[in-house]
Design an enzyme around this catalytic site. Structure first.
Site, PDB file in Angstrom:
ATOM      1  N   ASP A   1      37.258  59.150 118.653  1.00  0.00           N
ATOM      2  CA  ASP A   1      37.916  59.721 117.360  1.00  0.00           C
ATOM      3  C   ASP A   1      37.972  61.104 117.651  1.00  0.00           C
ATOM      4  OD1 ASP A   1      37.177  57.123 116.723  1.00  0.00           O
ATOM      5  OD2 ASP A   1      35.727  57.746 115.262  1.00  0.00           O
TER       6      ASP A   1
ATOM      7  N   GLU B   1      36.732  52.468 108.455  1.00  0.00           N
ATOM      8  CA  GLU B   1      35.904  53.589 109.128  1.00  0.00           C
ATOM      9  C   GLU B   1      36.974  54.971 108.936  1.00  0.00           C
ATOM     10  OE1 GLU B   1      33.678  51.786 112.772  1.00  0.00           O
ATOM     11  OE2 GLU B   1      35.806  51.980 113.174  1.00  0.00           O
TER      12      GLU B   1
END
Ligand code: FRU
Length: 484
Positions: free
Chosen positions: A23, A199
């Site tokens: 990420d 998420e």
């Protein structure tokens, strides 16, 4: 092989010199620099030992890797989160006049034991970081409570945090005056795509195209292994979705776009800009690349448009990407009776744009890299379908399972426009100037094949096909310093 020229190494997408990334974290603009932090394992090319890696850029394209910003310590690794600048020094981290703290809010992760929210701060424009001695600042005693995205809500002089209860599939909102003490305000979810865990939430305002001064709130997050968004209003307490419930809206309808968040603190003249991780957890650990593993999407700017009763998040690569394009070629009124290939190319880093008249041409396939990715428009259901197949070197069951995707074109205009950014192992597809985005990794066995178009309709004529080569953003970049 020279660094940044290895097989499948993207030429104009960010990848780290070596090792694993996932990420993007703490995307923020400050003092003339875009900062991108990211989930980074300095010790290897699979996920683990998460640290925050760090790169900076002046144009969102040419990145310079800096040493690791926030390090794993003991059994606490550094999971995803965000960064803010705190010019009012609400956090009290600045100790001298004129210092402006940059504060990272991240999840401290203890495997199978706890996830809680932590702070680290920098007083030198992000170059060096100190963890806050009072960590954690928000701890519910849970194992799956993560990915805080914090922003300043000016009307109430408050910080707002969006954070997930991953297993409950909920996004929670908290507020704070000082980043250190947080008050729970409300929960959102589960709704929409609830198949996987939730998420990486983000909540931000996006201008409505064509309505100066008007904007709406967008709540975006990653229900694994994809993303979705909601559009509505936020009153600094609760988010209310105004898009039709029961329908799923995705910032990207392909297999390889995850954990995207928006930049904080952009100049007000800019549209919101996001970056996502070009990968999919189901096969991310095995993609056939070395010595790095993982890439970031092109930075995308966003606007909202309402089509019928639906707010659509339009996204297109930021304008700076155009500066990398060169050697433009165009063809008009191309017949697709036979498969038609762009006549010459010796590159797998290019952009191609295909325009069709939807009345004259109701079916068209764009072939990227010899069938590594087929992009198909089917006028019957107004569908864009993509399919990975053929010329792909990555033989992996999960990769093959996640190979067919579809999205509906909502804009009913007379023209259809498909623009594909191909970069070695990445294809980012944008339809109708950003109405639909679809990102897919490809690993062509046979490299440097030109794009081609064909139709199974006898009347097929394509209005125009354009093709540009793309410059590498890495040619002048020195290897990143060792992160140890
Ligand atoms: C999303 C994610 C986050 C987590 C991070 C760990 O890809 O699973 O939820 O913070 O990656 O690297």
């Amino acid at each position: 092989q020279k660094p940044y020229e290895e097989k499948y190494r993207p030429a104009y997408h960010f990848t780290p010199a070596k090792n694993w990334i996932n990420d993007p974290n703490g995307l923020i603009y400050y003092a003339g620099e875009y900062h991108m932090f990211y989930q980074y394992n300095p010790f290897g090319d699979v996920s683990g030992h998460m640290h925050w890696g760090h790169a900076i850029s002046k144009d969102l394209l040419h990145w310079q890797e800096l040493p690791v910003a926030i390090k794993e310590e003991g059994d606490v690794s550094i999971f995803s989160g965000s960064a803010v600048v705190d010019p009012k020094n609400t956090s009290g981290f600045a100790t001298k006049k004129g210092q402006v703290p940059m504060v990272a809010i991240y999840t401290g992760h203890i495997e199978k034991v706890n996830q809680s929210q932590h702070l680290a701060y920098s007083l030198d424009k992000g170059r060096t970081w100190k963890k806050y001695a009072g960590n954690p600042v928000l701890d519910l005693g849970l194992t799956d409570f993560r990915d805080p995205k914090v922003f300043w809500y000016a009307p109430e002089n408050k910080w707002v945090m969006a954070v997930v209860l991953a297993l409950e599939k909920k996004i929670q909102f908290y507020s704070s005056k000082n980043l250190k003490t947080w008050t729970h305000m409300s929960d959102f979810g589960p709704t929409g795509d609830t198949t996987g865990i939730w998420e990486c939430p983000d909540l931000f305002q996006v201008p409505v195209a064509g309505s100066p001064g008007k904007s709406k709130w967008v709540l975006m997050h990653s229900p694994a292994p994809y993303m979705q968004y909601f559009v509505g209003e936020f009153d600094c307490k609760t988010f209310v979705n105004e898009n039709p419930p029961g329908q799923i809206f995705r910032p990207d309808y392909g297999p390889d776009y995850y954990a995207a968040i928006m930049f904080n603190n952009l100049p007000s003249s800019m549209l919101p800009v996001s970056i996502g991780w070009v990968n999919n957890w189901t096969y991310a650990r095995d993609i056939p690349v070395t010595p790095w593993r993982g890439a970031m999407s092109l930075p995308r700017e966003s606007e909202l448009r309402k089509i019928d009763n639906e707010w659509i998040l339009y996204q297109r690569p930021v304008k700076a990407v155009d500066l990398l394009m060169y050697d433009e070629k165009s063809w008009y009124n191309v017949s697709t009776l036979e498969k038609w290939s762009v006549p010459e190319t010796t590159t797998n880093a290019y952009v191609t744009e295909i325009k069709i008249d939807r009345k004259a041409q109701s079916y068209i396939t764009v072939d990227i890299a010899g069938g590594a990715l087929l992009i198909n428009y089917d006028g019957a259901g107004a569908k864009i379908n993509i399919k990975r197949g053929g010329n792909n070197a990555f033989k992996n069951p999960a990769f093959e399972e996640h190979s067919s995707y579809s999205a509906t074109v909502k804009d009913k205009g007379p023209e259809l426009n498909i623009k594909v950014y191909v970069d070695q192992s990445i294809a980012e597809v944008f339809v109708n100037n950003g109405e639909i985005a679809m990102t897919a990794q490809i690993f062509p066995l046979q490299e440097n094949l030109p794009p081609a178009v064909y139709s199974n309709r006898k009347d097929g004529v394509i209005q125009s096909i354009k093709f540009w080569k793309m410059r590498s953003v890495w040619t002048k970049v020195k290897r990143a310093p060792s992160s140890k």
